[in-house]
Design an enzyme around this catalytic site. Structure first.
Site, PDB file in Angstrom:
ATOM      1  N   GLY A  43      49.646  22.254 -70.675  1.00  0.00           N
ATOM      2  CA  GLY A  43      50.146  21.675 -69.423  1.00  0.00           C
ATOM      3  C   GLY A  43      49.130  20.751 -68.776  1.00  0.00           C
ATOM      4  O   GLY A  43      49.486  19.688 -68.252  1.00  0.00           O
ATOM      5  N   CYS A  44      47.872  21.152 -68.811  1.00  0.00           N
ATOM      6  CA  CYS A  44      46.814  20.353 -68.172  1.00  0.00           C
ATOM      7  C   CYS A  44      46.586  19.048 -68.935  1.00  0.00           C
ATOM      8  O   CYS A  44      46.305  18.012 -68.333  1.00  0.00           O
ATOM      9  CB  CYS A  44      45.521  21.165 -68.084  1.00  0.00           C
ATOM     10  SG  CYS A  44      45.738  22.659 -67.087  1.00  0.00           S
ATOM     11  N   THR A  45      46.727  19.103 -70.250  1.00  0.00           N
ATOM     12  CA  THR A  45      46.597  17.896 -71.066  1.00  0.00           C
ATOM     13  C   THR A  45      47.733  16.936 -70.750  1.00  0.00           C
ATOM     14  O   THR A  45      47.507  15.750 -70.498  1.00  0.00           O
ATOM     15  CB  THR A  45      46.574  18.263 -72.564  1.00  0.00           C
ATOM     16  OG1 THR A  45      45.425  19.073 -72.813  1.00  0.00           O
ATOM     17  CG2 THR A  45      46.532  17.016 -73.427  1.00  0.00           C
TER      18      THR A  45
END
Length: 153
Positions: A43-45
């Site tokens: 998700g952060c990527t």
């Protein structure tokens, strides 16, 4: 604690590129601060890539983008380089700024309760006033929503 339509106190955090980020040094620009749980996770990527892919449009709106997590500067440098982010990542290992923005929350990770960063984004205008916040962010479509808001400033 920060509140909408009020000035955000200056803060300084270590930044990628052997720099420090200071909110006060960015007065005159709109600042988008996005808090994310962990470098190099799915998700952060995706969220970082979305900000990267819209970076030029934000720049044209007089915006600075910074991502903040509790990861180390070394981890941030690796993540930024791997993903070719044109913006800096800030390290808040002691959670001082995470607490200022109230993004540390109890989360359920693989059935276990842990304290972690709730994905959140904040827009601070050119005068240093908090104008918008998103908490509990879902990644799909979020960056476009932030860009749409910034376009109104």
């Amino acid at each position: 604690m920060i509140t909408l339509d009020h000035e955000v106190s200056d803060f300084v955090l270590p930044s990628t590129g052997d720099k420090e980020f200071s909110l006060a040094a960015n007065v005159g620009k709109n600042v988008v601060i996005y808090f994310y749980p962990k470098d190099d996770t799915p998700g952060c990527t995706t969220e970082g890539q979305d900000f990267r892919d819209h970076w030029q449009a934000f720049t044209e709106k007089n915006c600075v983008i910074v991502g903040v997590s509790r990861d180390s500067i070394t981890s941030h440098g690796d993540f930024k380089g791997k993903m070719q982010f044109p913006f800096d990542l800030l390290s808040d290992e002691d959670e001082e700024i995470c607490k200022l923005f109230d993004v540390i929350k109890m989360k359920n990770v693989y059935g276990k309760q842990v304290l972690g960063i709730e994905r959140s984004t904040f827009v601070i205008d050119a005068q240093g006033i908090l104008r918008k916040e998103w908490r509990g962010v879902k990644v799909p479509g979020h960056v476009q929503e932030v860009l749409d808001f910034v376009s109104t400033l």
